[in-house]
Each structure stands twice: as C-alpha cells, then as structure tokens.
Design a protein around this motif. Structure first.
Motif, PDB file in Angstrom:
ATOM      1  N   VAL A 107      61.917  -1.597  38.042  1.00  0.00           N
ATOM      2  CA  VAL A 107      61.405  -0.572  37.127  1.00  0.00           C
ATOM      3  C   VAL A 107      60.680  -1.223  35.960  1.00  0.00           C
ATOM      4  CG1 VAL A 107      62.018   1.311  35.576  1.00  0.00           C
ATOM      5  CG2 VAL A 107      63.245   1.037  37.731  1.00  0.00           C
ATOM      6  N   ARG A 108      61.305  -2.262  35.409  1.00  0.00           N
ATOM      7  CA  ARG A 108      60.659  -2.943  34.287  1.00  0.00           C
ATOM      8  C   ARG A 108      59.331  -3.537  34.705  1.00  0.00           C
ATOM      9  NH1 ARG A 108      66.025  -4.410  33.263  1.00  0.00           N
ATOM     10  NH2 ARG A 108      65.788  -6.392  34.322  1.00  0.00           N
ATOM     11  N   GLN A 109      59.320  -4.082  35.926  1.00  0.00           N
ATOM     12  CA  GLN A 109      58.079  -4.671  36.425  1.00  0.00           C
ATOM     13  C   GLN A 109      56.985  -3.607  36.545  1.00  0.00           C
ATOM     14  OE1 GLN A 109      58.573  -6.617  40.186  1.00  0.00           O
ATOM     15  NE2 GLN A 109      56.370  -7.056  40.376  1.00  0.00           N
ATOM     16  N   LEU A 110      57.400  -2.464  37.080  1.00  0.00           N
ATOM     17  CA  LEU A 110      56.463  -1.356  37.254  1.00  0.00           C
ATOM     18  C   LEU A 110      55.851  -0.926  35.921  1.00  0.00           C
ATOM     19  CD1 LEU A 110      55.301   1.081  38.872  1.00  0.00           C
ATOM     20  CD2 LEU A 110      57.440   2.262  38.370  1.00  0.00           C
ATOM     21  N   LEU A 111      56.704  -0.883  34.885  1.00  0.00           N
ATOM     22  CA  LEU A 111      56.260  -0.334  33.607  1.00  0.00           C
ATOM     23  C   LEU A 111      55.595  -1.367  32.707  1.00  0.00           C
ATOM     24  CD1 LEU A 111      59.394   1.865  32.922  1.00  0.00           C
ATOM     25  CD2 LEU A 111      57.129   2.647  33.635  1.00  0.00           C
ATOM     26  N   THR A 127      57.055  16.554  21.422  1.00  0.00           N
ATOM     27  CA  THR A 127      56.103  17.052  22.407  1.00  0.00           C
ATOM     28  C   THR A 127      55.311  15.895  22.999  1.00  0.00           C
ATOM     29  OG1 THR A 127      55.803  18.870  20.842  1.00  0.00           O
ATOM     30  CG2 THR A 127      54.373  18.838  22.772  1.00  0.00           C
ATOM     31  N   LEU A 128      54.959  16.012  24.257  1.00  0.00           N
ATOM     32  CA  LEU A 128      54.089  15.004  24.873  1.00  0.00           C
ATOM     33  C   LEU A 128      52.659  15.195  24.382  1.00  0.00           C
ATOM     34  CD1 LEU A 128      54.849  14.643  28.702  1.00  0.00           C
ATOM     35  CD2 LEU A 128      55.222  12.989  26.867  1.00  0.00           C
ATOM     36  N   THR A 129      51.962  14.090  24.145  1.00  0.00           N
ATOM     37  CA  THR A 129      50.534  14.175  23.861  1.00  0.00           C
ATOM     38  C   THR A 129      49.774  14.109  25.178  1.00  0.00           C
ATOM     39  OG1 THR A 129      50.287  11.791  23.725  1.00  0.00           O
ATOM     40  CG2 THR A 129      50.851  12.949  21.688  1.00  0.00           C
ATOM     41  N   ALA A 130      48.469  14.330  25.114  1.00  0.00           N
ATOM     42  CA  ALA A 130      47.637  14.220  26.315  1.00  0.00           C
ATOM     43  C   ALA A 130      47.739  12.808  26.874  1.00  0.00           C
ATOM     44  CB  ALA A 130      46.186  14.565  25.988  1.00  0.00           C
ATOM     45  N   THR A 131      47.712  11.817  25.977  1.00  0.00           N
ATOM     46  CA  THR A 131      47.848  10.430  26.412  1.00  0.00           C
ATOM     47  C   THR A 131      49.179  10.219  27.119  1.00  0.00           C
ATOM     48  OG1 THR A 131      46.662   9.839  24.395  1.00  0.00           O
ATOM     49  CG2 THR A 131      47.680   8.045  25.640  1.00  0.00           C
ATOM     50  N   GLY A 132      50.229  10.792  26.548  1.00  0.00           N
ATOM     51  CA  GLY A 132      51.548  10.664  27.157  1.00  0.00           C
ATOM     52  C   GLY A 132      51.583  11.237  28.558  1.00  0.00           C
ATOM     53  N   MET A 133      50.945  12.401  28.717  1.00  0.00           N
ATOM     54  CA  MET A 133      50.910  13.020  30.049  1.00  0.00           C
ATOM     55  C   MET A 133      50.160  12.139  31.025  1.00  0.00           C
ATOM     56  SD  MET A 133      50.376  17.098  29.321  1.00  0.00           S
ATOM     57  CE  MET A 133      50.389  17.599  27.600  1.00  0.00           C
ATOM     58  N   GLU A 134      49.086  11.534  30.552  1.00  0.00           N
ATOM     59  CA  GLU A 134      48.314  10.638  31.423  1.00  0.00           C
ATOM     60  C   GLU A 134      49.160   9.477  31.917  1.00  0.00           C
ATOM     61  OE1 GLU A 134      44.626   9.125  29.849  1.00  0.00           O
ATOM     62  OE2 GLU A 134      44.086  11.120  29.079  1.00  0.00           O
ATOM     63  N   GLN A 177      50.040   8.543  35.746  1.00  0.00           N
ATOM     64  CA  GLN A 177      49.619   7.282  36.357  1.00  0.00           C
ATOM     65  C   GLN A 177      50.775   6.478  36.940  1.00  0.00           C
ATOM     66  OE1 GLN A 177      47.569   5.534  33.101  1.00  0.00           O
ATOM     67  NE2 GLN A 177      45.837   6.957  33.232  1.00  0.00           N
ATOM     68  N   ASN A 178      52.010   6.822  36.567  1.00  0.00           N
ATOM     69  CA  ASN A 178      53.138   5.993  37.008  1.00  0.00           C
ATOM     70  C   ASN A 178      54.217   6.742  37.763  1.00  0.00           C
ATOM     71  OD1 ASN A 178      52.731   3.168  35.615  1.00  0.00           O
ATOM     72  ND2 ASN A 178      52.128   4.712  34.124  1.00  0.00           N
ATOM     73  N   ILE A 179      54.139   8.046  37.765  1.00  0.00           N
ATOM     74  CA  ILE A 179      55.223   8.830  38.339  1.00  0.00           C
ATOM     75  C   ILE A 179      55.388   8.580  39.837  1.00  0.00           C
ATOM     76  CG2 ILE A 179      53.759  10.859  38.714  1.00  0.00           C
ATOM     77  CD1 ILE A 179      57.489  10.829  37.729  1.00  0.00           C
ATOM     78  N   ASP A 180      54.275   8.420  40.559  1.00  0.00           N
ATOM     79  CA  ASP A 180      54.386   8.223  42.004  1.00  0.00           C
ATOM     80  C   ASP A 180      55.109   6.930  42.331  1.00  0.00           C
ATOM     81  OD1 ASP A 180      53.096  10.581  42.392  1.00  0.00           O
ATOM     82  OD2 ASP A 180      51.148   9.710  42.867  1.00  0.00           O
ATOM     83  N   ALA A 181      54.704   5.850  41.676  1.00  0.00           N
ATOM     84  CA  ALA A 181      55.349   4.568  41.930  1.00  0.00           C
ATOM     85  C   ALA A 181      56.821   4.624  41.532  1.00  0.00           C
ATOM     86  CB  ALA A 181      54.627   3.457  41.161  1.00  0.00           C
ATOM     87  N   SER A 182      57.093   5.335  40.452  1.00  0.00           N
ATOM     88  CA  SER A 182      58.467   5.446  39.973  1.00  0.00           C
ATOM     89  C   SER A 182      59.350   6.181  40.977  1.00  0.00           C
ATOM     90  CB  SER A 182      58.475   6.175  38.625  1.00  0.00           C
ATOM     91  OG  SER A 182      59.790   6.430  38.210  1.00  0.00           O
TER      92      SER A 182
END
Lengths: 121, 121
Positions: free
Chosen positions: A4-8, A74-81, A85-90
């Motif tokens: 996980v750390r590697q992924l992030l 709240t999530l920002t637009a950047t946060g959502m991005e 970008q990482n949810i699938d790998a996670s």
DNA sequence: CCAAACTACTTAACATGTTATGCTTATGCG
DNA sequence: CGCATAAGCATAACATGTTAAGTAGTTTGG
C-alpha cells in the motif's frame, strides 16, 4: 501495508492520509470525530493528518455553523482526482490479498480482529 | 495493548521495551538483529529502544569480539528483577485475553496473522 | 440566567514506524 | 594481498501512536 505504501508513494500520500481521504469520500462531508472513529485513529493523530491533507489541497475544512466546536471536512476537486487515480489499484491490492489468503481465511481474520477489538479487557 | 501499557506504566516501560526485555530474557545473550527478528521490530527502532533500556540500566551491550560489527545484549540484575516483578501479571493478561476470546478463536487469530505475515504480496 | 461540567478539537512531548544514508568491520575474489 | 561488496548498527528526518493539557464553544443544573 508495504504494498500500500508503495502504491501511494507515487502521489506522496501515507497509508493513513489515504485512509482518511477514503473515509471522507465514502461519507461525504463529515466531522473529525466521526472520521477518527471510522478510520481507527485517535484525534491528535487525525488533527495532524487533516492539516497535511489541507496543505496538499486535498480537503477543505469549515466550521460547522450549527455547532461552532465542530468542523466539516470536504473533499476538494484535487482530492477527488487523487482518489480516482488510485482507487482501482488500491482495490486490486485488497482483492489480491484476499485471494492469496483465501477468501474464507480472509473473512475469518477480519471477524476475529473485530471480535478482539470489541473485547473489554 | 491498552491493558499492557497500563500494567507497565508503573515501572516506566513501554510495550516494545518490555517485549525486547522478554526476548533477551528468553534467548539469553543475543545480538540486535536477532532481537529485531523475534520482536518484530525494525533495526532503527530497536537501536533507540536498546539505548533507552541501557540508560535505565536494564541491559548491557558489549561488542562481539569475534565479529566486531556485532553486539551482545545481556540482561542486568536490575533487568531481571523488573521482569520477575511483572511477568506474572503479564502472563495473566494474556491468559485473560485468551479466555475472553475463547481459546479456539484466539489460536485461530494467531494462525491467520502468521499466515498473512508469511504472504508474499 | 449563570457557573460548572462537558464536548470537539488542538497542542505538546515523548516513543515508535519507516525509509534513506552513513560508518565500521568482514568477506569474497581476482 | 587489495579492493569491491556485503553485513551489522547508528543516525537522520518525517509521520503516526499515545497520553496529558489546553482552548473555545455548548449544555445543564440550581
């Protein structure tokens, strides 16, 4: 958590920062106390993590006008991005772990951990 | 670990410091690399913990004269006393946890954790 | 209505987790 | 033998875990 750390590491996020982002994403606007509860973090740790996430521009914090002790995260637009970008790998990593352990053992482990966690010692 | 920390707070020891003391007690004179392996600690953490334990007078560190890169960690008389004074309560706490979870679940949890730990992800 | 008690969060201080880097001593090999 | 490489620890830097205190806003009992 190594994988996980590697992924992030590519997006300069730690495990806990990622976990907090995910909680905010799944819950929508939420206050720190509830985040701490869902992410299994103590409030002093969460305070620092939220400060980092705010600096990085992934979340916004506003005072709750109903109860001014509370905050609304709240999530920002950047946060959502970043999440997109990482949810699938996670999720793939979780699934891979589940397969390597065997689905039954994986679920059994989670159940036992929840049981231990619920114990009053 | 809450109850463990509470138990050890009386003698000014942390969970990890206690764990390292116990490893040294059970293994006899031993080098840091093996301690780290048995106590599931990374060497940088262990370095600091050994420094604290030495300051407190619970262990001695000597250079291994066969291989001068190595150290030999030994319990002092004070260190042995601290263990004797706390070992019963410590073992009782483990046993209590085991009973509260149920012996079968307790063993199953340990097995699953060992399995997860042995996995190559 | 108001002081005491409480809630939500922050800050501080110390210990550990984690990664990268440095240092000293050993070892292997041409 | 002499050097490149590896092994064993230590140090540094940053993030988090943990406990104790502190602050501001809220609630509650008299």
């Amino acid at each position: 958590m190594g994988p996980v750390r590697q992924l992030l590491s590519g997006v300069d996020l730690t495990e806990q920062q990622w976990r907090v982002l995910r909680v905010v994403q799944e819950s929508g606007p939420i206050d720190p106390t509830q985040i701490a509860d869902q992410a299994c973090l103590l409030l002093p740790s969460l305070t620092r993590i939220l400060q980092k996430l705010e600096e990085k521009g992934f979340i916004d914090r506003a005072r709750d006008e109903t109860d001014r002790r509370r905050q609304v995260v709240t999530l920002t637009a950047t946060g959502m991005e970043v999440i997109e970008q990482n949810i699938d790998a996670s999720l793939a990593l979780i699934e891979r772990t589940r397969e390597k352990m065997g689905a039954e053992d994986y679920e059994a482990l989670l159940d036992l951990l929840r049981k231990l966690n619920g114990l009053e010692l």
